[in-house]
Design a protein around this motif. Structure first.
Motif, mmCIF file in Angstrom:
data_model
loop_
_atom_site.group_PDB
_atom_site.id
_atom_site.type_symbol
_atom_site.label_atom_id
_atom_site.label_comp_id
_atom_site.label_asym_id
_atom_site.label_seq_id
_atom_site.Cartn_x
_atom_site.Cartn_y
_atom_site.Cartn_z
ATOM 1 N N ASN A 192 -6.928 9.399 -5.791
ATOM 2 C CA ASN A 192 -7.997 10.317 -4.773
ATOM 3 C C ASN A 192 -9.018 9.724 -3.934
ATOM 4 O O ASN A 192 -9.684 10.566 -3.210
ATOM 5 N N ALA A 193 -9.652 8.921 -4.409
ATOM 6 C CA ALA A 193 -10.965 8.220 -3.891
ATOM 7 C C ALA A 193 -10.731 6.758 -3.993
ATOM 8 O O ALA A 193 -11.699 6.095 -4.438
ATOM 9 N N ASN A 194 -9.733 6.177 -3.265
ATOM 10 C CA ASN A 194 -9.311 4.742 -3.468
ATOM 11 C C ASN A 194 -9.707 3.820 -2.460
ATOM 12 O O ASN A 194 -9.090 4.344 -1.457
ATOM 13 N N ILE A 195 -10.643 2.918 -2.617
ATOM 14 C CA ILE A 195 -10.871 2.151 -1.558
ATOM 15 C C ILE A 195 -10.223 1.370 -0.898
ATOM 16 O O ILE A 195 -10.180 0.870 -0.087
ATOM 17 N N LEU A 196 -8.853 1.255 -1.857
ATOM 18 C CA LEU A 196 -7.881 0.417 -1.073
ATOM 19 C C LEU A 196 -6.983 1.219 -0.152
ATOM 20 O O LEU A 196 -6.264 0.598 0.759
ATOM 21 N N ASP A 197 -6.707 2.498 -0.251
ATOM 22 C CA ASP A 197 -6.082 3.362 0.563
ATOM 23 C C ASP A 197 -6.474 3.107 1.996
ATOM 24 O O ASP A 197 -7.730 3.295 2.265
ATOM 25 N N GLY A 198 -5.546 3.167 2.935
ATOM 26 C CA GLY A 198 -6.122 2.822 4.122
ATOM 27 C C GLY A 198 -6.450 1.137 4.640
ATOM 28 O O GLY A 198 -6.610 1.086 5.692
ATOM 29 N N ARG A 199 -6.344 0.373 3.733
ATOM 30 C CA ARG A 199 -6.747 -0.945 3.819
ATOM 31 C C ARG A 199 -5.379 -1.726 3.651
ATOM 32 O O ARG A 199 -5.437 -3.013 4.362
ATOM 33 N N TYR A 200 -4.644 -1.199 2.877
ATOM 34 C CA TYR A 200 -3.479 -2.159 2.569
ATOM 35 C C TYR A 200 -2.419 -1.188 2.817
ATOM 36 O O TYR A 200 -2.268 0.045 2.264
ATOM 37 N N ALA A 201 -1.091 -1.778 3.121
ATOM 38 C CA ALA A 201 0.161 -1.007 3.314
ATOM 39 C C ALA A 201 0.966 -0.818 2.141
ATOM 40 O O ALA A 201 1.512 -1.607 1.636
ATOM 41 N N VAL A 202 0.839 0.280 1.557
ATOM 42 C CA VAL A 202 1.650 0.744 0.364
ATOM 43 C C VAL A 202 3.167 1.372 1.076
ATOM 44 O O VAL A 202 3.379 1.652 2.134
ATOM 45 N N PHE A 203 4.200 0.787 0.386
ATOM 46 C CA PHE A 203 5.551 0.972 0.785
ATOM 47 C C PHE A 203 6.258 1.475 -0.332
ATOM 48 O O PHE A 203 7.546 1.374 0.158
ATOM 49 N N GLY A 204 6.056 1.442 -1.429
ATOM 50 C CA GLY A 204 7.000 1.863 -2.548
ATOM 51 C C GLY A 204 6.263 2.119 -3.862
ATOM 52 O O GLY A 204 4.995 1.853 -4.085
ATOM 53 N N TYR A 205 7.151 2.692 -4.868
ATOM 54 C CA TYR A 205 6.519 2.677 -6.094
ATOM 55 C C TYR A 205 7.488 2.406 -7.276
ATOM 56 O O TYR A 205 8.548 2.615 -6.930
ATOM 57 N N VAL A 206 6.783 1.869 -8.099
ATOM 58 C CA VAL A 206 7.893 1.486 -9.243
ATOM 59 C C VAL A 206 8.001 2.767 -9.988
ATOM 60 O O VAL A 206 7.263 3.382 -10.562
ATOM 61 N N THR A 207 9.239 3.276 -10.384
ATOM 62 C CA THR A 207 9.737 4.611 -10.714
ATOM 63 C C THR A 207 10.198 4.526 -12.228
ATOM 64 O O THR A 207 10.245 5.628 -12.795
ATOM 65 N N GLU A 208 10.646 3.202 -12.568
ATOM 66 C CA GLU A 208 11.144 3.133 -14.005
ATOM 67 C C GLU A 208 10.612 1.964 -14.771
ATOM 68 O O GLU A 208 10.460 0.870 -14.090
ATOM 69 N N ASN A 209 10.128 2.100 -15.961
ATOM 70 C CA ASN A 209 9.582 1.099 -16.470
ATOM 71 C C ASN A 209 8.081 0.241 -15.998
ATOM 72 O O ASN A 209 7.833 -0.672 -16.235
ATOM 73 N N GLU A 210 7.440 1.286 -15.162
ATOM 74 C CA GLU A 210 6.200 0.720 -14.631
ATOM 75 C C GLU A 210 5.146 0.385 -15.575
ATOM 76 O O GLU A 210 4.496 -0.561 -15.314
#
Length: 449
Positions: A398-416
């Motif tokens: 919620n206060a991440n300096i990476l947000d808005g600088r790199y394109a997130v396009f997914g999440y590991v949902t199992e065995n992360e």
């Protein structure tokens, strides 16, 4: 859907919690981690031999000293932003001095860190009734952190609240379903309704071990209902990107990794959900490469306890060479801002002055997947991807300096959690699309067979 393959390990007990290597290699004074990971690439003569590159930084041997002058402003803003996040000191906004983010805005309420919850909240829907059912079920995760009987009591209140919301709002939920999906969505709602009654009995029996599995089951029903509310693709991709591979919806992939030199772990399959609703160009590019078997046999190329990174092909190229053009195929920086109907392209949120904006797909979850790029070129992403592993001064949820600088396009949902066990040299045996391939338009892998 293909059956999910679990991780294979050579002992009967559960895996120990992952450990991390320190990323604080920079001798510069505080905030050293922020400075090193934010600005070191801008001053390679000072720092580059002493620190690791920033997360998502493309694996390249190019000398970037000629970029120093043009990047001083970027670094100055980054340092100001970092100091502001740590100290809470806000600057005055004007044309030459952008306002620093308001920390109280960025860190309001407990951050959502569960990848499934992030994906559910990221769906392009506006149905208050289903959200009022979802939220108390999501809140059970916080309830279970309480000690003793308080956890069960709190979870029981959550379930009663969800049941009440569903009974009062069921008609509104059904009215929000896409016409072509009403039958399926209604079936899921009926399963959810019955499941809530079963959940209530579990809690009355004080069966704490059954709470988390039941919560997951019911939230899967909720997520399915919410997906059935999406009717087609919600916006037009800009014309200059419309001919590229686009994921207009979601897809799920399984990434199978062969782990070397680890007596406790031989191989593992990571399930990844790719979100084309919020990053259609970036996710489409990745799915297209997966179908080309681009990543099969490739090694993990960075694993420093902060990120895991791969995608740099052998040879001088830093990305995927499109055989039809014999040039590197690149994708634009693509960021979906919360509250907007379509992503912004080509600019970081910092460059746009949107310091208080929240991204729809934040770097909140362990195993957040994003596109790597050249630090100095926003639209240079190609095939290199990374997964964020842990929070730090630079990357608090919620206060991440990476947000808005790199394109997130997914999440590991199992065995992360097992991403932390990967090392440089571990081999990606295969990446396979197990669902959602029909959401890929303009696939280029079919052209080359």
């Amino acid at each position: 859907m293909a059956a999910f393959i679990s991780c294979h390990h050579n002992y009967s007990s559960s895996l120990a919690p992952p450990t991390f290597k320190s990323t604080k290699r920079n001798p510069i004074s505080a905030p050293s981690t922020l400075y090193a990971q934010c600005c070191a690439p801008h001053f390679p003569s000072l720092c580059s031999s002493q620190i690791s590159p920033p997360p998502g930084f493309r694996l390249t041997d190019h000398n970037q000293k000629d970029e120093v002058c043009s990047s001083l402003k970027k670094c100055a803003i980054s340092v100001m932003l970092a100091v502001g996040l740590l100290s809470g000191v806000a600057g005055q906004a004007n044309a030459s001095n952008p306002a620093l983010p308001d920390v109280s805005v960025l860190i309001s309420g407990p951050p959502i860190k569960d990848p499934g919850a992030l994906l559910r909240y990221a769906l392009p829907i506006d149905n208050k009734a289903i959200r009022e059912v979802q939220k108390p079920l999501e809140d059970i995760s916080e309830s279970l952190k309480l000690a003793g009987v308080k956890a069960i009591d709190s979870a029981e209140r959550n379930v009663r609240q969800a049941s009440r919301a569903l009974k009062q709002g069921k008609a509104a939920v059904i009215s929000g379903l896409a016409k072509s999906k009403v039958e399926h969505g209604t079936e899921l709602l009926n399963k959810l309704e019955a499941g809530l009654d079963e959940f209530q009995q579990i809690l009355e029996d004080k069966n704490r071990d059954a709470v988390a599995p039941k919560q997951k089951e019911l939230l899967n029903y909720v997520g399915g209902v919410e997906e059935d509310m999406v009717d087609g693709f919600p916006y037009e991709v800009p014309e200059e990107y419309q001919s590229m591979p686009l994921l207009k919806g979601r897809a799920t992939v399984d990434m199978k990794v062969k782990v070397k030199d680890n007596p406790n772990l031989d191989e593992c399959v990571f399930r990844i959900v790719l979100d084309g609703y919020n990053a259609p160009v970036t996710a489409g590019n990745f799915v297209d490469l997966v179908e080309r078997h681009f990543y099969d046999g490739m090694e993990i190329q960075r694993a420093d306890g902060f990120v895991v990174q791969t995608g740099d092909p052998e040879g001088p190229a830093e990305g995927f060479i499109d055989p039809s053009t014999e040039k590197t195929r690149t994708v634009p920086l693509e960021i979906m801002v919360d509250g907007e109907k379509a992503p912004v392209y080509g600019d970081t949120l910092e460059e746009l002055g949107l310091f208080k904006a929240q991204t729809r797909l934040p770097f909140n979850a362990f195993g957040t997947m994003a596109m790597a790029r050249d630090e100095f070129e926003n639209n240079s992403g190609s095939s290199q991807v990374f997964w964020l592993l842990k929070e730090s001064e630079l990357t608090p949820s919620n206060a991440n300096i990476l947000d808005g600088r790199y394109a997130v396009f997914g999440y590991v949902t199992e065995n992360e959690d097992l991403l932390a066990d990967l090392k440089v040299g571990d081999v990606i045996e295969s990446v396979e699309v197990v669902s959602g391939l029909d959401n890929l338009v303009n696939p280029t892998y079919k052209i080359v067979g």
